[in-house]
Design a protein around this motif. Structure first.
Motif, PDB file in Angstrom:
ATOM      1  N   LEU A  89       0.839  -1.196   0.000  1.00  0.00           N
ATOM      2  CA  LEU A  89       0.000   0.000   0.000  1.00  0.00           C
ATOM      3  C   LEU A  89       0.872   1.243   0.000  1.00  0.00           C
ATOM      4  O   LEU A  89       1.983   1.251   0.537  1.00  0.00           O
ATOM      5  CB  LEU A  89      -0.954  -0.018   1.204  1.00  0.00           C
ATOM      6  N   VAL A  90       0.346   2.294  -0.609  1.00  0.00           N
ATOM      7  CA  VAL A  90       1.024   3.587  -0.655  1.00  0.00           C
ATOM      8  C   VAL A  90       0.325   4.523   0.320  1.00  0.00           C
ATOM      9  O   VAL A  90      -0.901   4.718   0.244  1.00  0.00           O
ATOM     10  CB  VAL A  90       1.003   4.185  -2.071  1.00  0.00           C
ATOM     11  N   VAL A  91       1.075   5.095   1.245  1.00  0.00           N
ATOM     12  CA  VAL A  91       0.516   5.971   2.276  1.00  0.00           C
ATOM     13  C   VAL A  91       0.086   7.284   1.640  1.00  0.00           C
ATOM     14  O   VAL A  91       0.857   7.927   0.924  1.00  0.00           O
ATOM     15  CB  VAL A  91       1.558   6.227   3.386  1.00  0.00           C
ATOM     16  N   ASP A  92      -1.156   7.710   1.911  1.00  0.00           N
ATOM     17  CA  ASP A  92      -1.723   8.899   1.268  1.00  0.00           C
ATOM     18  C   ASP A  92      -1.866  10.100   2.187  1.00  0.00           C
ATOM     19  O   ASP A  92      -2.199  11.189   1.715  1.00  0.00           O
ATOM     20  CB  ASP A  92      -3.107   8.570   0.680  1.00  0.00           C
ATOM     21  N   GLU A  93      -1.673   9.931   3.496  1.00  0.00           N
ATOM     22  CA  GLU A  93      -1.833  11.069   4.393  1.00  0.00           C
ATOM     23  C   GLU A  93      -0.933  10.934   5.604  1.00  0.00           C
ATOM     24  O   GLU A  93      -0.468   9.832   5.931  1.00  0.00           O
ATOM     25  CB  GLU A  93      -3.289  11.229   4.824  1.00  0.00           C
ATOM     26  N   THR A  94      -0.695  12.059   6.267  1.00  0.00           N
ATOM     27  CA  THR A  94       0.124  12.067   7.472  1.00  0.00           C
ATOM     28  C   THR A  94      -0.547  11.242   8.559  1.00  0.00           C
ATOM     29  O   THR A  94      -1.756  11.322   8.771  1.00  0.00           O
ATOM     30  CB  THR A  94       0.328  13.504   7.976  1.00  0.00           C
ATOM     31  N   GLU A 129       5.970   0.721  15.550  1.00  0.00           N
ATOM     32  CA  GLU A 129       6.641   1.947  15.167  1.00  0.00           C
ATOM     33  C   GLU A 129       6.896   2.061  13.677  1.00  0.00           C
ATOM     34  O   GLU A 129       7.041   3.157  13.169  1.00  0.00           O
ATOM     35  CB  GLU A 129       7.983   2.061  15.921  1.00  0.00           C
ATOM     36  N   VAL A 130       6.979   0.943  12.944  1.00  0.00           N
ATOM     37  CA  VAL A 130       7.405   1.038  11.558  1.00  0.00           C
ATOM     38  C   VAL A 130       6.393   1.788  10.723  1.00  0.00           C
ATOM     39  O   VAL A 130       6.705   2.764  10.051  1.00  0.00           O
ATOM     40  CB  VAL A 130       7.647  -0.373  10.963  1.00  0.00           C
ATOM     41  N   VAL A 131       5.130   1.347  10.761  1.00  0.00           N
ATOM     42  CA  VAL A 131       4.117   2.024   9.967  1.00  0.00           C
ATOM     43  C   VAL A 131       3.915   3.447  10.453  1.00  0.00           C
ATOM     44  O   VAL A 131       3.670   4.357   9.675  1.00  0.00           O
ATOM     45  CB  VAL A 131       2.791   1.235  10.009  1.00  0.00           C
ATOM     46  N   GLN A 132       4.059   3.683  11.754  1.00  0.00           N
ATOM     47  CA  GLN A 132       3.849   5.031  12.269  1.00  0.00           C
ATOM     48  C   GLN A 132       4.857   6.022  11.694  1.00  0.00           C
ATOM     49  O   GLN A 132       4.592   7.195  11.628  1.00  0.00           O
ATOM     50  CB  GLN A 132       3.943   5.025  13.801  1.00  0.00           C
ATOM     51  N   ARG A 133       6.042   5.538  11.257  1.00  0.00           N
ATOM     52  CA  ARG A 133       7.057   6.438  10.738  1.00  0.00           C
ATOM     53  C   ARG A 133       6.968   6.603   9.223  1.00  0.00           C
ATOM     54  O   ARG A 133       7.743   7.361   8.645  1.00  0.00           O
ATOM     55  CB  ARG A 133       8.454   5.919  11.097  1.00  0.00           C
ATOM     56  N   ALA A 134       6.100   5.885   8.555  1.00  0.00           N
ATOM     57  CA  ALA A 134       6.042   5.913   7.101  1.00  0.00           C
ATOM     58  C   ALA A 134       5.581   7.283   6.615  1.00  0.00           C
ATOM     59  O   ALA A 134       4.560   7.803   7.048  1.00  0.00           O
ATOM     60  CB  ALA A 134       5.112   4.827   6.580  1.00  0.00           C
ATOM     61  N   ALA A 135       6.346   7.857   5.682  1.00  0.00           N
ATOM     62  CA  ALA A 135       6.011   9.170   5.134  1.00  0.00           C
ATOM     63  C   ALA A 135       4.964   9.031   4.042  1.00  0.00           C
ATOM     64  O   ALA A 135       4.760   7.951   3.465  1.00  0.00           O
ATOM     65  CB  ALA A 135       7.271   9.824   4.578  1.00  0.00           C
ATOM     66  N   ASP A 164       3.688  -8.279  10.287  1.00  0.00           N
ATOM     67  CA  ASP A 164       4.576  -8.253   9.117  1.00  0.00           C
ATOM     68  C   ASP A 164       4.496  -6.919   8.377  1.00  0.00           C
ATOM     69  O   ASP A 164       4.347  -6.873   7.158  1.00  0.00           O
ATOM     70  CB  ASP A 164       4.231  -9.398   8.147  1.00  0.00           C
ATOM     71  N   GLN A 165       4.603  -5.827   9.106  1.00  0.00           N
ATOM     72  CA  GLN A 165       4.500  -4.513   8.473  1.00  0.00           C
ATOM     73  C   GLN A 165       5.888  -3.893   8.352  1.00  0.00           C
ATOM     74  O   GLN A 165       6.665  -3.879   9.289  1.00  0.00           O
ATOM     75  CB  GLN A 165       3.589  -3.607   9.307  1.00  0.00           C
ATOM     76  N   ARG A 166       6.201  -3.379   7.147  1.00  0.00           N
ATOM     77  CA  ARG A 166       7.505  -2.766   6.935  1.00  0.00           C
ATOM     78  C   ARG A 166       7.449  -1.842   5.735  1.00  0.00           C
ATOM     79  O   ARG A 166       6.648  -2.042   4.810  1.00  0.00           O
ATOM     80  CB  ARG A 166       8.589  -3.827   6.732  1.00  0.00           C
ATOM     81  N   VAL A 167       8.288  -0.844   5.751  1.00  0.00           N
ATOM     82  CA  VAL A 167       8.408   0.075   4.623  1.00  0.00           C
ATOM     83  C   VAL A 167       9.336  -0.561   3.591  1.00  0.00           C
ATOM     84  O   VAL A 167      10.485  -0.901   3.902  1.00  0.00           O
ATOM     85  CB  VAL A 167       8.961   1.439   5.075  1.00  0.00           C
ATOM     86  N   PHE A 174       9.741  14.465  -4.719  1.00  0.00           N
ATOM     87  CA  PHE A 174       9.009  15.685  -4.359  1.00  0.00           C
ATOM     88  C   PHE A 174       8.210  15.494  -3.076  1.00  0.00           C
ATOM     89  O   PHE A 174       8.058  16.427  -2.279  1.00  0.00           O
ATOM     90  CB  PHE A 174       8.100  16.133  -5.516  1.00  0.00           C
ATOM     91  N   LEU A 175       7.713  14.274  -2.832  1.00  0.00           N
ATOM     92  CA  LEU A 175       7.029  14.013  -1.566  1.00  0.00           C
ATOM     93  C   LEU A 175       8.028  13.861  -0.422  1.00  0.00           C
ATOM     94  O   LEU A 175       7.748  14.269   0.711  1.00  0.00           O
ATOM     95  CB  LEU A 175       6.175  12.754  -1.685  1.00  0.00           C
ATOM     96  N   ALA A 176       9.211  13.290  -0.725  1.00  0.00           N
ATOM     97  CA  ALA A 176      10.254  13.193   0.297  1.00  0.00           C
ATOM     98  C   ALA A 176      10.721  14.588   0.710  1.00  0.00           C
ATOM     99  O   ALA A 176      10.980  14.845   1.891  1.00  0.00           O
ATOM    100  CB  ALA A 176      11.427  12.372  -0.227  1.00  0.00           C
TER     101      ALA A 176
END
Length: 767
Positions: A89-94, A129-135, A164-167, A174-176
């Motif tokens: 999945l691609v993260v779409d919001e903060t 913590e992993v998903v929580q840090r995803a930009a 099993d969640q990981r970036v 431009f998003l970075a």
């Protein structure tokens, strides 16, 4: 344009909820558009109908084209079967810790099935913590369970992460870049004090990740939440500054407009494309395009054009509350602010009249939608806005400047941020002050009835303020407004009296209506236990005061999530004994220390601990002393069972409190204890889908209590959980629909259930 676009918006909102008839709807709209256009030669008003049908046909046809792709058959089947699915999945919001976030599912696999898609989903992360840090823009791999949403929802599925969640890939450059700027700004203001620092990123760039739930509640209660939603005012300030600077540098108009468009695009990327941001940006782009062509613009046509453009891009915005509030607030300012200012100027100085007219116009326009979200009227909203609004542009501009300077000149950025902190702290102080005043919200009927009533009241107030019908009209509308106000106050007072008179005095179990969270009281022979305290001290205090509870003999905090412990300050100094679960960090320990400092005997408990409350014996069933493979938090929730003892063994209500246990710890709970019938079960995790059906079958509770907030983002309680309760023969009570729930034991067996929002005097009996 406003009438055809409004009609197209309404048609789209209805049609996206009926995917099976979307193709037929497109054909019908096209046929109506052509037919009414032909007839419009004779009856000119039909040309407006024709334009409305033609306008609606575009987003409806696009919705028809996308409907199938949003709900792939394989994913729907996996959701129905409750299968574990591995997704990209691609993260779409903060993200905010503990809150769901929007994402786009790009790949999914389960069993031998694998597919690629582009499906909007709402992700409910596991503690981690992993998903929580995803930009924003990051690609994340996760495993969990899908739950299909209704076709009209913006997210096609809810996805509950189980492991099993990981970036796996970072965001595009431009998003970075934007994420780096936001992160630098958050770090820059982190050492500034109090709520002003937490609020500043929201005011400046719409980043509310640092806003606490308490501050968010204060902003909502004082009608100031819109200040942290980037809108037209922010875009206008940015564009005006660019155009002014370009003019000072001698740039031609075309150059200034081109630079403004580039800056606008960068601003949207920085603040993230929320519905209000998109609406404001599209309007700004239309105005700049008109300015480039030398054509004049008017506010309402620009707003209408922006609405239809966005509905074409994303037809599901038609049902977005954020989009509706943004459009209505802008329309209210365009249509109502000036006449309201003129009307108020008859009694007030013009500057004060203008200051009052802006929030009043927005409030009148948005209130019908706000009633759907929260059936109440903020008492001090207009006054709070008058006091806070002047500070908002200062905090916005200076905060944005500090954000841009942060990577390049940190000392100067810190100085600018410190100056911006002053107006931000003022806004936070205004929100806290008005949220803490008594009577800060007036109760109002919910649903369609509430919307119609508030619409009628708003129209009467507007006609009175604008002097429609001259002196005679003001007299008539004044009488109608006064009569309506008296009638409303009479209904509220009567409802309060009804509640006081009908509320049973012999209740044994009481579930407080404290929003999304748990706070349940157990009472026996004058002694009281409180299991969890909900998210808000004020809401808990209101419940305790209503029930006449001044002392808590036994406080149980199942775990340390805010929706279970946020209200604890309301009982500081009122608790004799506190039972707490496993501590995960220093914040958890600080709460235990605070309780002890206020006179409570604090104990960290585990399975096997027992005690007595009046004529009820209690026993801790979970967690075990050694938590092999179970982390502190939801899965280690303190689980308590109450049973009658002595003479009360057969006459008192037995109860089981499951905290926020998920399916796996519920399985472990069953393995570690013998579970049998109880009269009342406090349903686990507010009715989430993560449940063990065998547990509910084993206890076969007569009554299930679900502590849940109205219109919560989590989809609680889920249809799956409600089905489990029904199949177990359990009567369902839920605080979002019924308010406070009181349960009493009947002399001849069974229970009497009283709910706050039942018909007057309604008492449901079970045998």
């Amino acid at each position: 344009m406003a009438i055809p676009v409004a009609a197209a918006w309404a048609v789209t909102a209805v049609m996206i909820g009926m995917p099976g008839v979307l193709p037929w709807a497109v054909g019908a709209l096209v046929a109506l558009a052509v037919g009414t256009a032909v007839l419009g030669r004779r009856w000119r008003w039909l040309l407006v109908v024709s334009l409305a049908c033609a306008t609606a046909a575009v987003p409806v046809s696009l919705a028809a084209a996308q409907a199938g792709a949003r709900h792939p058959a394989a994913l729907v089947e996996a959701a129905r079967a409750g299968r574990q699915v591995t997704v990209l999945l691609v993260v779409d919001e903060t993200m905010r810790d503990g809150h769901p976030f929007a994402a786009t599912l790009t790949d999914a696999s389960f069993g031998e099935t694998a597919l690629s898609a582009s499906v909007p989903i709402a992700v409910f992360p596991q503690r981690g913590e992993v998903v929580q840090r995803a930009a924003i823009g990051s690609t994340v791999s996760a495993r969990g369970v899908l739950v299909a949403e209704d076709p009209g929802e913006s997210a096609a599925f809810r996805f509950f992460v189980s492991g099993d969640q990981r970036v796996v890939r970072g965001p595009p450059w431009f998003l970075a870049w934007a994420d780096g700027l936001r992160a630098d700004f958050r770090r820059l203001v982190a050492d500034l004090p109090g709520d002003g620092a937490r609020l500043l990123p929201g005011l400046s760039i719409g980043d509310t990740s640092a806003v606490t739930d308490e501050l968010d509640a204060s902003m909502k209660a004082s009608s100031l939440t819109h200040l942290t939603a980037v809108s037209g005012a922010n875009c206008a300030v940015i564009i005006a500054l660019v155009m002014l600077a370009g003019a000072r540098l001698g740039l031609p108009r075309g150059g200034r407009i081109g630079i403004s468009l580039v800056v606008l695009l960068g601003f949207v990327v920085l603040v993230t494309p929320e519905p209000s941001v998109l609406r404001a940006a599209v309007m700004a782009g239309i105005v700049l395009a008109a300015l480039a062509s030398g054509r004049p613009t008017r506010g309402l046509p620009v707003l209408a054009l922006a609405v239809i453009v966005l509905l074409i891009v994303d037809p599901w915005l038609a049902r977005s509350y954020g989009f509706a509030l943004s459009v209505l607030a802008t329309g209210g300012l365009l249509l109502l602010a000036r006449p309201l200012a003129g009307a108020l100027a008859r009694w007030l100085p013009m500057p004060l009249a203008v200051a009052l007219s802006v929030p009043l116009a927005a409030q009148l326009a948005c209130q019908p939608v706000l009633i759907l979200l929260n059936p109440s009227i903020p008492t001090y909203g207009v006054i709070a806005n008058v006091l806070a609004e002047p500070a908002a542009p200062v905090a916005t501009v200076l905060g944005l400047v500090a954000c841009v300077l942060a990577p390049w000149v940190p000392p100067l950025a810190h100085l600018v941020a410190a100056i911006a902190w002053v107006p931000s702290a003022w806004i936070a102080a205004v929100a806290g002050f008005f949220a803490g005043l008594p009577g800060n919200a007036l109760a109002w009927p919910g649903g369609v009835v509430g919307v119609v009533l508030i619409g009628v009241m708003s129209a009467l107030v507007m006609m009175l303020a604008l002097g429609v019908g001259g002196r005679r009209g003001r007299r008539v509308f004044g009488v109608l407004v006064a009569a309506s106000s008296v009638g409303y106050l009479g209904v509220v007072a009567g409802d309060h009296v009804r509640g006081e008179l009908s509320r049973p005095a012999d209740w044994q179990i009481a579930a407080c209506d404290i929003g999304q969270g748990d706070a349940v009281l157990v009472r026996s022979l004058g002694t009281v236990a409180l299991i969890d305290t909900g998210p808000d001290p004020k809401l808990l205090s209101g419940c305790l005061d209503t029930l006449g509870i001044s002392r808590i003999d036994l406080l149980v905090l199942s775990h340390y999530d805010l929706d279970h412990v946020g209200g604890t300050p309301a009982v500081f100094g009122r608790v004799d004994r506190a039972l707490l679960g496993p501590v995960a960090d220093k914040n958890d320990q600080r709460l235990a220390d605070d309780l002890a400092a206020h006179g409570a005997a604090v104990e960290h408990v585990s399975k096997g601990m027992t005690g007595v409350l009046g004529e009820l014996g209690w026993e801790v069933l979970w967690p075990k002393a050694k938590l092999a493979g179970v982390q502190p938090g939801n899965d280690a929730s303190v689980t308590l069972r109450f049973r009658g003892v002595g003479a009360c063994a057969g006459g008192c209500l037995s109860a089981l409190f499951l905290g926020d246990l998920g399916e796996q710890p519920q399985t472990l709970l069953m393995a570690a204890n013998r579970l049998d019938h109880v009269a009342v079960v406090k349903v686990a995790h507010h009715g989430s889908a993560d449940q063990n059906e065998r547990l509910y079958g084993a206890i076969s509770a007569d009554v299930g209590v679900i502590g849940v907030g109205a219109d919560n983002d989590y989809g609680h309680p889920t249809d799956a959980l409600l089905g489990i309760l029904r199949s177990s023969g359990t009567a369902i009570t839920r605080t979002d629909l019924q308010g406070m729930v009181l349960i009493s034991a009947r002399v001849d067996g069974g229970e009497t259930i009283w709910t706050e929002r039942s018909p007057p005097g309604d008492r449901l009996s079970r045998h």
